[in-house]
Every structure is written in C-alpha cells, then in structure tokens.
Design a protein around this motif. Sequence first.
Motif, PDB file in Angstrom:
ATOM      1  N   PHE A 192       0.829  -1.207   0.000  1.00  0.00           N
ATOM      2  CA  PHE A 192       0.000   0.000   0.000  1.00  0.00           C
ATOM      3  C   PHE A 192       0.868   1.263   0.000  1.00  0.00           C
ATOM      4  CE2 PHE A 192      -1.621   3.338   2.871  1.00  0.00           C
ATOM      5  CZ  PHE A 192      -2.605   3.861   2.056  1.00  0.00           C
ATOM      6  N   LEU A 193       1.857   1.302   0.855  1.00  0.00           N
ATOM      7  CA  LEU A 193       2.696   2.500   0.955  1.00  0.00           C
ATOM      8  C   LEU A 193       3.453   2.759  -0.346  1.00  0.00           C
ATOM      9  CD1 LEU A 193       4.018   1.986   4.593  1.00  0.00           C
ATOM     10  CD2 LEU A 193       2.399   3.732   3.830  1.00  0.00           C
ATOM     11  N   GLN A 194       3.917   1.697  -1.000  1.00  0.00           N
ATOM     12  CA  GLN A 194       4.622   1.843  -2.279  1.00  0.00           C
ATOM     13  C   GLN A 194       3.670   2.393  -3.351  1.00  0.00           C
ATOM     14  OE1 GLN A 194       6.140  -2.087  -3.006  1.00  0.00           O
ATOM     15  NE2 GLN A 194       7.542  -1.999  -1.251  1.00  0.00           N
ATOM     16  N   GLN A 195       2.429   1.848  -3.371  1.00  0.00           N
ATOM     17  CA  GLN A 195       1.458   2.283  -4.389  1.00  0.00           C
ATOM     18  C   GLN A 195       1.023   3.723  -4.164  1.00  0.00           C
ATOM     19  OE1 GLN A 195      -1.221  -0.936  -3.645  1.00  0.00           O
ATOM     20  NE2 GLN A 195      -0.460  -2.184  -5.341  1.00  0.00           N
ATOM     21  N   ILE A 196       0.975   4.151  -2.911  1.00  0.00           N
ATOM     22  CA  ILE A 196       0.655   5.556  -2.618  1.00  0.00           C
ATOM     23  C   ILE A 196       1.761   6.454  -3.160  1.00  0.00           C
ATOM     24  CG2 ILE A 196       0.652   7.219  -0.693  1.00  0.00           C
ATOM     25  CD1 ILE A 196      -2.065   6.077  -1.175  1.00  0.00           C
ATOM     26  N   CYS A 197       3.003   6.013  -2.975  1.00  0.00           N
ATOM     27  CA  CYS A 197       4.142   6.804  -3.447  1.00  0.00           C
ATOM     28  C   CYS A 197       4.149   6.943  -4.968  1.00  0.00           C
ATOM     29  CB  CYS A 197       5.458   6.170  -2.985  1.00  0.00           C
ATOM     30  SG  CYS A 197       5.717   6.324  -1.208  1.00  0.00           S
ATOM     31  N   THR A 198       3.708   5.880  -5.658  1.00  0.00           N
ATOM     32  CA  THR A 198       3.706   5.913  -7.137  1.00  0.00           C
ATOM     33  C   THR A 198       2.444   6.538  -7.697  1.00  0.00           C
ATOM     34  OG1 THR A 198       2.790   3.667  -7.213  1.00  0.00           O
ATOM     35  CG2 THR A 198       5.205   3.886  -7.275  1.00  0.00           C
ATOM     36  N   GLY A 199       1.464   6.843  -6.811  1.00  0.00           N
ATOM     37  CA  GLY A 199       0.239   7.502  -7.265  1.00  0.00           C
ATOM     38  C   GLY A 199      -0.791   6.563  -7.865  1.00  0.00           C
ATOM     39  N   ASP A 200      -0.637   5.247  -7.663  1.00  0.00           N
ATOM     40  CA  ASP A 200      -1.601   4.273  -8.196  1.00  0.00           C
ATOM     41  C   ASP A 200      -2.764   4.136  -7.203  1.00  0.00           C
ATOM     42  OD1 ASP A 200      -2.983   2.218  -9.332  1.00  0.00           O
ATOM     43  OD2 ASP A 200      -1.235   0.899  -9.624  1.00  0.00           O
ATOM     44  N   PHE A 249       1.315   6.162   8.192  1.00  0.00           N
ATOM     45  CA  PHE A 249      -0.057   6.353   7.708  1.00  0.00           C
ATOM     46  C   PHE A 249      -0.532   7.777   7.952  1.00  0.00           C
ATOM     47  CE2 PHE A 249       0.079   1.978   6.986  1.00  0.00           C
ATOM     48  CZ  PHE A 249      -1.090   1.518   6.400  1.00  0.00           C
ATOM     49  N   LEU A 250      -0.113   8.370   9.062  1.00  0.00           N
ATOM     50  CA  LEU A 250      -0.477   9.766   9.303  1.00  0.00           C
ATOM     51  C   LEU A 250       0.152  10.695   8.287  1.00  0.00           C
ATOM     52  CD1 LEU A 250      -0.253   9.773  13.205  1.00  0.00           C
ATOM     53  CD2 LEU A 250      -2.311  10.296  11.884  1.00  0.00           C
ATOM     54  N   GLU A 251       1.378  10.410   7.903  1.00  0.00           N
ATOM     55  CA  GLU A 251       2.028  11.199   6.854  1.00  0.00           C
ATOM     56  C   GLU A 251       1.302  11.022   5.533  1.00  0.00           C
ATOM     57  OE1 GLU A 251       4.371  13.501   6.836  1.00  0.00           O
ATOM     58  OE2 GLU A 251       4.358  13.378   9.012  1.00  0.00           O
ATOM     59  N   CYS A 252       0.851   9.785   5.267  1.00  0.00           N
ATOM     60  CA  CYS A 252       0.073   9.539   4.040  1.00  0.00           C
ATOM     61  C   CYS A 252      -1.192  10.380   4.026  1.00  0.00           C
ATOM     62  CB  CYS A 252      -0.318   8.059   3.942  1.00  0.00           C
ATOM     63  SG  CYS A 252       0.993   6.992   3.365  1.00  0.00           S
ATOM     64  N   ASP A 264     -11.104   7.681   3.494  1.00  0.00           N
ATOM     65  CA  ASP A 264     -11.946   7.132   4.554  1.00  0.00           C
ATOM     66  C   ASP A 264     -11.346   5.841   5.121  1.00  0.00           C
ATOM     67  OD1 ASP A 264     -14.400   6.982   6.115  1.00  0.00           O
ATOM     68  OD2 ASP A 264     -14.884   5.264   4.846  1.00  0.00           O
ATOM     69  N   ARG A 265     -10.911   4.946   4.223  1.00  0.00           N
ATOM     70  CA  ARG A 265     -10.304   3.681   4.654  1.00  0.00           C
ATOM     71  C   ARG A 265      -9.001   3.929   5.415  1.00  0.00           C
ATOM     72  NH1 ARG A 265     -13.425  -0.246   5.591  1.00  0.00           N
ATOM     73  NH2 ARG A 265     -14.450  -1.245   3.869  1.00  0.00           N
ATOM     74  N   LEU A 266      -8.266   4.936   5.000  1.00  0.00           N
ATOM     75  CA  LEU A 266      -6.998   5.246   5.651  1.00  0.00           C
ATOM     76  C   LEU A 266      -7.237   5.681   7.102  1.00  0.00           C
ATOM     77  CD1 LEU A 266      -3.930   5.582   5.332  1.00  0.00           C
ATOM     78  CD2 LEU A 266      -4.345   7.942   4.628  1.00  0.00           C
ATOM     79  N   GLU A 267      -8.229   6.531   7.299  1.00  0.00           N
ATOM     80  CA  GLU A 267      -8.543   6.972   8.657  1.00  0.00           C
ATOM     81  C   GLU A 267      -9.050   5.811   9.517  1.00  0.00           C
ATOM     82  OE1 GLU A 267     -11.061  10.413   8.675  1.00  0.00           O
ATOM     83  OE2 GLU A 267      -9.506  11.719   7.846  1.00  0.00           O
ATOM     84  N   LYS A 268      -9.830   4.898   8.912  1.00  0.00           N
ATOM     85  CA  LYS A 268     -10.285   3.720   9.657  1.00  0.00           C
ATOM     86  C   LYS A 268      -9.103   2.849  10.072  1.00  0.00           C
ATOM     87  CE  LYS A 268     -15.006   3.213   7.953  1.00  0.00           C
ATOM     88  NZ  LYS A 268     -15.959   2.370   7.197  1.00  0.00           N
ATOM     89  N   THR A 269      -8.114   2.730   9.210  1.00  0.00           N
ATOM     90  CA  THR A 269      -6.935   1.925   9.529  1.00  0.00           C
ATOM     91  C   THR A 269      -6.135   2.570  10.654  1.00  0.00           C
ATOM     92  OG1 THR A 269      -6.850   1.253   7.193  1.00  0.00           O
ATOM     93  CG2 THR A 269      -4.912   0.772   8.541  1.00  0.00           C
ATOM     94  N   ILE A 270      -5.983   3.898  10.587  1.00  0.00           N
ATOM     95  CA  ILE A 270      -5.265   4.616  11.650  1.00  0.00           C
ATOM     96  C   ILE A 270      -5.962   4.404  12.993  1.00  0.00           C
ATOM     97  CG2 ILE A 270      -4.715   6.939  12.519  1.00  0.00           C
ATOM     98  CD1 ILE A 270      -4.243   7.730   9.543  1.00  0.00           C
ATOM     99  N   GLY A 310      -2.192  19.695  11.062  1.00  0.00           N
ATOM    100  CA  GLY A 310      -2.353  19.363   9.655  1.00  0.00           C
ATOM    101  C   GLY A 310      -2.420  17.877   9.382  1.00  0.00           C
ATOM    102  N   ILE A 311      -2.259  17.051  10.413  1.00  0.00           N
ATOM    103  CA  ILE A 311      -2.258  15.594  10.220  1.00  0.00           C
ATOM    104  C   ILE A 311      -3.428  14.956  10.949  1.00  0.00           C
ATOM    105  CG2 ILE A 311      -1.003  13.447  10.648  1.00  0.00           C
ATOM    106  CD1 ILE A 311       1.581  14.975  10.522  1.00  0.00           C
ATOM    107  N   VAL A 312      -3.569  15.301  12.226  1.00  0.00           N
ATOM    108  CA  VAL A 312      -4.530  14.583  13.065  1.00  0.00           C
ATOM    109  C   VAL A 312      -5.967  14.962  12.699  1.00  0.00           C
ATOM    110  CG1 VAL A 312      -2.912  14.355  14.956  1.00  0.00           C
ATOM    111  CG2 VAL A 312      -4.425  16.343  14.880  1.00  0.00           C
ATOM    112  N   PHE A 313      -6.874  14.035  12.975  1.00  0.00           N
ATOM    113  CA  PHE A 313      -8.306  14.261  12.791  1.00  0.00           C
ATOM    114  C   PHE A 313      -9.011  13.892  14.095  1.00  0.00           C
ATOM    115  CE2 PHE A 313      -6.956  10.195  11.192  1.00  0.00           C
ATOM    116  CZ  PHE A 313      -7.861   9.266  11.710  1.00  0.00           C
TER     117      PHE A 313
END
Length: 976
Positions: A192-200, A249-252, A264-270, A310-313
């Motif tokens: 997941f982290l690699q795909q986020i970096c590549t924009g996929d 994940f917070l940086e993401c 939405d899924r990212l926040e659920k994972t955090i 700028g990161i936390v919710f």
Amino acid sequence: MDLNSASTVVLQVLTQATSQDTAVLKPAEEQLKQWETQPGFYSVLLNIFTNHSLDVNVRWLAVLYFKNGIDRYWRRVAPHALSEEEKTTLRAGLITNFNEPVNQIATQISVLIAKVARVDCPRQWPELIPTLVESVKVQDDLQQHRALLTFYHVTKTLASKRLAADRKLFYDLTSSIYSFACSLWNHHTDTFLQQICTGDEAAAANSLERTLLSLKVLRKLTVHGFVEPHWNAEVMGFLHAVFERLKQFLECSRSIRAENICRDRLEKTIILFTKVLLDFLDQHPFSFTSLIQRSLEFSVSYVFTEAGEGIVFEQFIVQCMNLIKMIVKNYAYKPSKNIEDSSPETLEAHKIKTAFFTYPTLMEICRRLVTHYFLLTKEELTMWEEDPESFTVEETGGDSWKYSLRPCTEVLFIDIFHEYNQTLTPVLLEMVHSLQGSTNLENTNAILIKDAVYNAVGLAAYELFDSVDFDQWFKNQLLAELQVSHDRYKPIRRRVIWLIGQWISVKFKSDLRPILYEAIRNLLQDRDLVVSSVLFFLNVCLPVDDFEFRTDQFLPYLESMFTLLFQLLQEVTQCDTKMHVLHVLSCVIERVNMQIRPYVGCLVQYLPLLWKQSEEHNMLRCAILTTLIHLVQGLGADSKNLYPFLLPVIQLSTDVSQPPHVYLLEDGLELWLVTLENSPCLTPELLRIFQNMSALLELSSENLKNCFKIINAYIFLSSSEFLQMYAADLCRSFCELLKDITTEGQVQVLKVVENVLKVNPLLGPQMFQPLLPSVFRGIIDGERYPVVMSTYLGIMGRVLLQNARFFSLLLSQMACELGQELDQILGNMIEMWVDRMDNITQPERRKLSALALLSLLPSLNGVIQDKFCGIINISVEGLHDVMTEDSETGTYKDCMLMSHLEEPKATEDEEPPTEQDKRKKILALKDPVHTVSLQQFIYEKLKAQQELLGEQGFHALMETVDTEIVAQLQEFLQGF
C-alpha cells in the motif's frame, strides 16, 4: 430432500419470497419454514447461493436462511439437528471457492463460515485454517480478498469464546499462525505504501483494504491469543511496529486529498492501530509496561504539540486521549499506600509514568486542554446563534466520552487533574488570576479563553476545594459577570451559571442563595441563553444532594421563575429541549411541594395539548408523566381536578395491550399510585382503570412491587366498592401468582390480604377464603422463611381476633382436609404460633398475636388450657413490647393506643401527609391493636377464666406458668 429435484422447487419458492406482494411472500415464507428441518435443504441452499448466475436477491435470501439454520440446527444436541454426513458435505462446499463477486453476499458467507467454525473448528473442521492460509496467498485479487475476509471473521469468532478449553485451543491456533499473520500484514502494508508513493490510487485502495483486514486479524490474535504476550518477541515487535506504521499512515493522510477514495479507509486503519494498543492495554496492562513510555510520547506529541498540526483528525485525537487516560487511571499502575505491598510490575509502571509526567509536560497538557480543546468552535457559536435548541441537544446528546471530542477532553482533564492535582492546581489558579476583571467585549478570543478556564475550574471543583474561596469569587467577580447583558458576553453568562452549579454543592454559603436567585431570575428573560442553559439553571437552583436548600429562600422567586420556565416550555420546539424544561419544572414542583399550587394553572392547562402533540415521542411522554407525578404530589387532594386528563393518561400508560406501555409503564404505575394516595375519594373512572391490573400481574415483572402498592391504595381508599367489583379476580390472580413467585413477592401478596382483613374484618376472610387454607397449613407446618411466617401469623391473628365465627369454619375445613380432630389442629396451631413468635419483628403484629391468642379465653377446652402457659408467655412478651412507664405516676401504659385523630405535623424537611396517610390514621382508630389496651385485655380475660374455673381451678392453671413470667405479669397488672 433430493438435491436434483429439490433445487428447482426451492429456487422457485426463494424467488417468491423476494416478492413485494404479501400474497406471494407469506406462503413462500411458510414453505421455507417447513423445509428448515428437512434433510438436504441446506445443501440445496449452498448450491443456490454459490451459483453466481442466479438473481442476487435470491442468493442473498438463500445465504440468510443458511445462516439462520446454523444457529438453530448445527449443534448435535439441537432439535432436528443436521446429520453429520450433511454437515461434512456443507463444510467442504463452503471453502471450495472464495470467489463471491457481490460484497454483501461475501460478507454473509464469511460470517456463516465463522458460525460453523465456532462450533466445529478445529476438531471437526481441521482443514479450515490451513485452507484459509493457503487461499490468502493466491495472486487472484478477488479470491485473496474473500479468503482474508473469511479469515478475519473466523478469527474474531474464535477469539470471542471464553471457556478454558476454547481459550487453550485459540492459544494453540495463534501460536501456529501468528508469524504468518504478521508477514501478511507487513506485506500488504508495504504494498500500500509503495502504491501511494507511485500515485496508483486504485491499486492502493485494494491493498489498503487487505491491510485493514490483516490488521483486524492481528488485533484479535495479539489481544486474545496469548496468556503472557510480553514474553513473545514477535508480539512485542508487532506492537512497537504499530507506532512506526501509525506515523507512516499519518504522513500519508497529509498527502491524500479529502475526496480520494483511500481517505476514509486510511482513517479507519489509523483508528484500528490505536484500537490495537487500547485493547492490549485493557487486557494485558503489565505486558503493556514496556509500551507506556512510547505510547505517552506518541500521543502527547500528536495531540499536545505542533507535530500533529495538519495531520490529526478528531477521532484519532479522541483515541490518543483515551490511551493517555487509560494509562493515567490504570489501577495496575498505582502502588499501594504501603509500597511494600505493591508488585514489582506496578512499581516499574508507576516509575515510567512519574518520569514522563514532569511539571513542564503536565503544564503543557493542562494549558493545551484548556486553551485549545475546551474552546467553543466557530461552528458551535454559529449553531448557538442560529439554533440554540440544536446547540443544546448537540452538547447534551448521548455520545459517551470515548467517542466524542469535547467530553473526551473534559474527562481526560478531570483524570489528569485528579492524579496530579498538587502540580496542576497552581497552573490553573494562575490562569484564573490572569482573567480577573472585565473582559474586552471586542476580543472574542479572550471571551472564549475565559469560558474555557471557567469550564476547567468547574470540572476540578472538588480538587480545588481548599484552594479557591468560591464565595468571595462569586461576590467580587462572577455575580458582576452574570449582569453583563451584551450579546457577545453570552458564553460567559452561560458558563458562569454552569460553574456555580458545579460549585454550589461543594462550597457555597447558604446566605448567598437569595442574591443568586435574583440574578438567575433576571437571566431567565434571555430566551437563547436559557434554552442553551436550562439544565445548568437546575443545578444552580435545585442541585442534587443539596442539604442547604431552604424553601423559604426560594419562595420569593418561585412565581416568576416558574412562569418564565413555563413560557419557555411553550416556545421551544425540539423534543429534547421540552424534556429538559419539563425536568426542571418537575424538580421545582418536587422541591416546593404544596407551595406550587397557586402557580400551576397554566401548566395544567397546557399538558394535555403537549401530551397529544407528543404521540410519536414516547420519551417526551415519559417526561410528562414524571411532571404529572410531582404535580399530583404538590396538589394533593386538589389533583382530583386533573382527572379528566390524568386518568386516560394512566389508562394508556398501564395498558399492556397498547404498544407505548413499553416506554410508559414504569412512570405510569408511579403516577397511578400517587394519584390514589392523594385522591380524596374513589370515582367510577378511577375504579374502572383497575381493569388493567390483571394483565400487569400476569407479567410478573420488576413492576410487581408497585402493582401491589396500587392494590393496597385501592383497599385503603374504598375497600367495599373496590372489593365488591374486583375481589374475585384478585383472588384468582393471587392464587396463580403464588404458584411461582419469589419469597418477597409471596410476602407482598400476603400483605394485601392482611390489609383487606384489617380494613374489612367481616367480609375480607370470605372474599379471600381460597387463600386462607394455605396460610393455615403454612403455620402448622412451620413455614421456614421467618418473614413469610410472620405474615401468615398476622393474617391468622386478624381472622381469630376479629372474625371468630369464620375462624371456626376455617378450623373445621382444615380438620376435614387433613383428616385430624379439631382440637388437634387447634393445638398444633397454637403450639407453632408460640414457638415461632420470635419470627415476628413488628410491634403491631406482636401485640396482635397476643390479643388473638388471648381471645381464645375464657375456655373450658382442654387443648386451650394445655396451651395456656404459651398464651401467657406471648402475652407477657407483648406487654414488654408495648408498655412504657409513666415517669410521673410510675404506672404503665400501652404506647400503641390512639385515642383521637391528630393531624400529623410535618416539619419543613418532611413531606406533608397524603390523603392515604390520613385514611390510614382513621383506620388505625378502629384497629384493636390501637384501640384495645393489652394490659386491660389480659386482666379481663384472666378474670373471666378465673370466674369460669373457680379459684382452685384457676390457681392450678396459673401454676403451669413459669414463676418469673407470673411475677412480670403481676407487675404489669398492678392497679387492676
């Protein structure tokens, strides 16, 4: 059921069962219900829901029927249980393919596989876990996801089992798959982290879903799969890795746009990461010790420093605060007062906590909580301005501290302040001192800061008891702030009201109350302020457990306050706000009681309209019932004027055939009871409502006690009319109840019978004749429960003393039923009565027993003369209970005698007597217990016995009595 021939028929019926036409739907449902227990039915359902070419709705229904069938028929001991052969086939079919294309159906299949696993895994289904492990390794995206989804539901279900043998099996399972689960989670997380970096984005969304599912599996294994997880390096490695992954994940989240499909899924994972830590801390506090430092550093960094900007919710902040709170409050980390009694693990944890919570850290947390998190937001201020009612509902809504930011911050503040009050008290006091004096009305931020600081002082009221002179602060600062009328100062006025409410039961002089009431009365003119503060006003004027409240201080302000609150009740529109206002009005009525009578006219006229408008709002109707309860108590006998509205309300609320009774019954019964207690007379309408009682008694619920109180109230109100209409029904209900009821319930039934005999001694025994043989048998058999025996003797005492003719008939009946002689039955009864006299603790019943047994004298009956000694013993015991010595004359008098009716004088702290209290007093004046002198009764009975037997016979009879008892008797009878 033959699979080939049945599949078509079952498919057709399932299709009909998805119809919207009830004429088609109902017969189909009936047919499916009949097939539930047919062999082969679930195999047909399996074939249908795994056939992806069929209609989705039909497949969905097939899955649901299969799942419900597992609950009912899968266990071997269940009626109509599935055969072992069919279950073997079904288990194999369920894990053949993980390729369900429809998400909702896939979830249901995963859940039903987990239900089977709960019963069969691993003993009858050892291949399940290996199959799932292999399936999550495949390259096919769909199959991998479905297998992982099933893996999660199976793990979740097995982790929830609590029997020791099941726990052992789960520990074994965890040790065998934990390494795999960790590597699976790491793989999907890295992907997941690699795909986020590549924009996929599309691929990242798929990988994130797998990351989430694999993390859910690991959460269950980590929290529930180990006895002492801190000894497992892999577990602790995973937990330490959680912090690193959280940061990634917070940086993401910083880089992902809000509208991105991953957001939405990212926040659920955090949030899930934080749940892993919270659950582990909850289940294994000592294993968490090595994580305390890192957890605190991480949470404080993101929540109380610039690192989180700028990161936390919001939900993440709540979870971090909960983590800090659980560490601060954890009892496992608190040493005993005697340090030597503390475990090394506790001392180590406490040492880590102490090292972290230094003065600078605590000061920063305190300041940030107050000046950042306590501040009213622009959104809240706008809502208050535009819709004060919604603002109130939002602020006092049902969210618990665990899930909503504002209450969570306040609870964290309270807990930290309590734990470190010596450190934080000077910090908070310095903040208060910096805000003394007037605040610039143009400086909105300064106003909000003051509001937040006052909030903190209110929350910490008990901790600040010795540090704040609240009376001086009220007089010199707070009172003046209540009088600032500018619109921008509204938050401060509202907060000061709340603040006083927090302190008034802690530290507030009674002499200041009138000044406070005056200020509150003026504030009640401001509708928006009152709407948003109505419960605060209650805490200020009528705080709970307020022992210094004085009605005389409040009365001068009662009319204006009650009028203004009533106007508010009419004006507000939201159900919740009306409930709040009604609650305050109810409390006012309760506190001032009869003093409210001149001011309730408008409220009495308005409540019927409000009741009608609230037909769809049962909770508001509950609030109306509570208000009516206090109104009836305040109005006393005048409440009869409310009957045209009141009685239909009681009728509806206590009718178990009406759906609203589920919500209204408890308050409805309470209203029914106070209406009877305050009724001056029995009306036909009030009598008619009792038709509801039969069904209520059948419920045998927790409301039974109030039902008995209501029955007793009718008996005291008008026994003749009431019993003439309902005695037969009541007697039948009681006979049924006594077959299956607790001891306490049995006593309640018997007390009703006792009250009937007390009120109507001539007709009462006849009306409840079916119950009396069991009472008689209970006495001669020596009922083992003292409280029941005491009530039996109270009932029989009434019959014997006040209706001797009926007692003779009952004695004859019992002799016939038991096949014994009359005298033998009578002797057994007297003997047991004397033997169990100590079971009777109430002085009234003890005197009644003495009077009742003495009423058998004079007598030539040999059995009665044989029991003469016991009768005299009880009589002398009764004299000791009721006789008091007159210090002036030195003579004895019966303290239970009531010679004339006196109105009970209630003190200010006591409730005035109700109409029922007055009825009981009048009844007592007719009761032999209160009208017959036991001393004189004994003298007269002994004299009559002497005259009957002659001097010599009587002397012989008295010689059977212990000389000490005779001496005591002679002392009591001096002067006769």
